[in-house]
Motif scaffolding. Sequence first.
Motif, PDB file in Angstrom:
ATOM      1  N   PHE A   1       1.088   3.382  -3.287  1.00 57.52           N
ATOM      2  CA  PHE A   1       0.196   4.469  -3.675  1.00 57.52           C
ATOM      3  C   PHE A   1       0.883   5.827  -3.479  1.00 57.52           C
ATOM      4  O   PHE A   1       0.857   6.685  -4.364  1.00 57.52           O
ATOM      5  CB  PHE A   1      -1.090   4.387  -2.852  1.00 57.52           C
ATOM      6  CG  PHE A   1      -2.165   5.349  -3.255  1.00 57.52           C
ATOM      7  CD1 PHE A   1      -2.805   5.238  -4.488  1.00 57.52           C
ATOM      8  CD2 PHE A   1      -2.567   6.358  -2.392  1.00 57.52           C
ATOM      9  CE1 PHE A   1      -3.820   6.128  -4.852  1.00 57.52           C
ATOM     10  CE2 PHE A   1      -3.577   7.239  -2.744  1.00 57.52           C
ATOM     11  CZ  PHE A   1      -4.196   7.122  -3.976  1.00 57.52           C
ATOM     12  N   LYS A   2       1.537   6.000  -2.346  1.00 55.33           N
ATOM     13  CA  LYS A   2       2.238   7.255  -2.071  1.00 55.33           C
ATOM     14  C   LYS A   2       3.451   7.422  -2.987  1.00 55.33           C
ATOM     15  O   LYS A   2       3.723   8.513  -3.466  1.00 55.33           O
ATOM     16  CB  LYS A   2       2.665   7.316  -0.607  1.00 55.33           C
ATOM     17  CG  LYS A   2       1.511   7.498   0.345  1.00 55.33           C
ATOM     18  CD  LYS A   2       1.957   7.447   1.791  1.00 55.33           C
ATOM     19  CE  LYS A   2       0.760   7.476   2.715  1.00 55.33           C
ATOM     20  NZ  LYS A   2       1.156   7.277   4.107  1.00 55.33           N
TER      21      LYS A   2
ATOM     22  N   LYS B   1      -5.687   2.396  -5.895  1.00 56.82           N
ATOM     23  CA  LYS B   1      -5.371   1.340  -4.931  1.00 56.82           C
ATOM     24  C   LYS B   1      -5.877  -0.031  -5.381  1.00 56.82           C
ATOM     25  O   LYS B   1      -5.255  -1.042  -5.089  1.00 56.82           O
ATOM     26  CB  LYS B   1      -5.922   1.694  -3.554  1.00 56.82           C
ATOM     27  CG  LYS B   1      -5.152   2.816  -2.886  1.00 56.82           C
ATOM     28  CD  LYS B   1      -5.637   3.066  -1.472  1.00 56.82           C
ATOM     29  CE  LYS B   1      -4.807   4.129  -0.794  1.00 56.82           C
ATOM     30  NZ  LYS B   1      -5.184   4.311   0.609  1.00 56.82           N
TER      31      LYS B   1
ATOM     32  N   GLU C   1      -2.248  -4.188   3.091  1.00 59.97           N
ATOM     33  CA  GLU C   1      -2.747  -2.811   3.134  1.00 59.97           C
ATOM     34  C   GLU C   1      -1.599  -1.814   3.280  1.00 59.97           C
ATOM     35  O   GLU C   1      -1.584  -0.767   2.649  1.00 59.97           O
ATOM     36  CB  GLU C   1      -3.751  -2.648   4.289  1.00 59.97           C
ATOM     37  CG  GLU C   1      -4.483  -1.331   4.271  1.00 59.97           C
ATOM     38  CD  GLU C   1      -5.424  -1.182   3.079  1.00 59.97           C
ATOM     39  OE1 GLU C   1      -5.583  -0.038   2.615  1.00 59.97           O
ATOM     40  OE2 GLU C   1      -5.981  -2.179   2.609  1.00 59.97           O
ATOM     41  N   GLU C   2      -0.615  -2.170   4.099  1.00 63.70           N
ATOM     42  CA  GLU C   2       0.555  -1.317   4.289  1.00 63.70           C
ATOM     43  C   GLU C   2       1.351  -1.196   2.975  1.00 63.70           C
ATOM     44  O   GLU C   2       1.803  -0.101   2.617  1.00 63.70           O
ATOM     45  CB  GLU C   2       1.429  -1.920   5.392  1.00 63.70           C
ATOM     46  CG  GLU C   2       2.526  -1.042   5.886  1.00 63.70           C
ATOM     47  CD  GLU C   2       3.261  -1.679   7.068  1.00 63.70           C
ATOM     48  OE1 GLU C   2       3.989  -0.924   7.721  1.00 63.70           O
ATOM     49  OE2 GLU C   2       3.120  -2.888   7.324  1.00 63.70           O
TER      50      GLU C   2
ATOM     51  N   ILE D   1       0.124  -1.576  -0.098  1.00 63.64           N
ATOM     52  CA  ILE D   1      -0.697  -0.799  -1.041  1.00 63.64           C
ATOM     53  C   ILE D   1      -0.545   0.690  -0.764  1.00 63.64           C
ATOM     54  O   ILE D   1      -0.320   1.480  -1.700  1.00 63.64           O
ATOM     55  CB  ILE D   1      -2.173  -1.231  -0.952  1.00 63.64           C
ATOM     56  CG1 ILE D   1      -2.348  -2.636  -1.510  1.00 63.64           C
ATOM     57  CG2 ILE D   1      -3.074  -0.228  -1.695  1.00 63.64           C
ATOM     58  CD1 ILE D   1      -3.713  -3.254  -1.264  1.00 63.64           C
ATOM     59  N   ASN D   2      -0.636   1.094   0.489  1.00 59.28           N
ATOM     60  CA  ASN D   2      -0.508   2.511   0.836  1.00 59.28           C
ATOM     61  C   ASN D   2       0.878   3.052   0.509  1.00 59.28           C
ATOM     62  O   ASN D   2       1.017   4.177   0.011  1.00 59.28           O
ATOM     63  CB  ASN D   2      -0.832   2.743   2.308  1.00 59.28           C
ATOM     64  CG  ASN D   2      -2.298   2.578   2.594  1.00 59.28           C
ATOM     65  OD1 ASN D   2      -3.148   2.838   1.744  1.00 59.28           O
ATOM     66  ND2 ASN D   2      -2.623   2.126   3.789  1.00 59.28           N
TER      67      ASN D   2
ATOM     68  N   GLU E   1       0.194   8.905  -6.319  1.00 58.61           N
ATOM     69  CA  GLU E   1      -1.244   8.662  -6.388  1.00 58.61           C
ATOM     70  C   GLU E   1      -1.768   8.627  -7.825  1.00 58.61           C
ATOM     71  O   GLU E   1      -2.936   8.889  -8.084  1.00 58.61           O
ATOM     72  CB  GLU E   1      -1.995   9.681  -5.527  1.00 58.61           C
ATOM     73  CG  GLU E   1      -1.564   9.636  -4.068  1.00 58.61           C
ATOM     74  CD  GLU E   1      -2.239  10.667  -3.180  1.00 58.61           C
ATOM     75  OE1 GLU E   1      -3.072  11.436  -3.681  1.00 58.61           O
ATOM     76  OE2 GLU E   1      -1.917  10.693  -1.985  1.00 58.61           O
TER      77      GLU E   1
END
Length: 53
Positions: A16-17, A25, A9-10, A12-13, A21
């Motif tokens: 994504f940033k 995701k 999850e970390e 992916i975020n 964007e």
Amino acid sequence: MEDITVSVEEMINFIFKKCGESVDKDTIAMILDIQEEFLASYGLIDIDEDDIY
């Protein structure tokens, strides 16, 4: 050698940033899953599936 654990999850975020964007995701998660399979197929990583996901 030190054992390093990274949250999917970390990752992916973070991606994504970094992509502004422009990539969703779910696509990032799919690519990371494929990358994980590839690296494991060469014995470069061991996959421990647990509550991190």
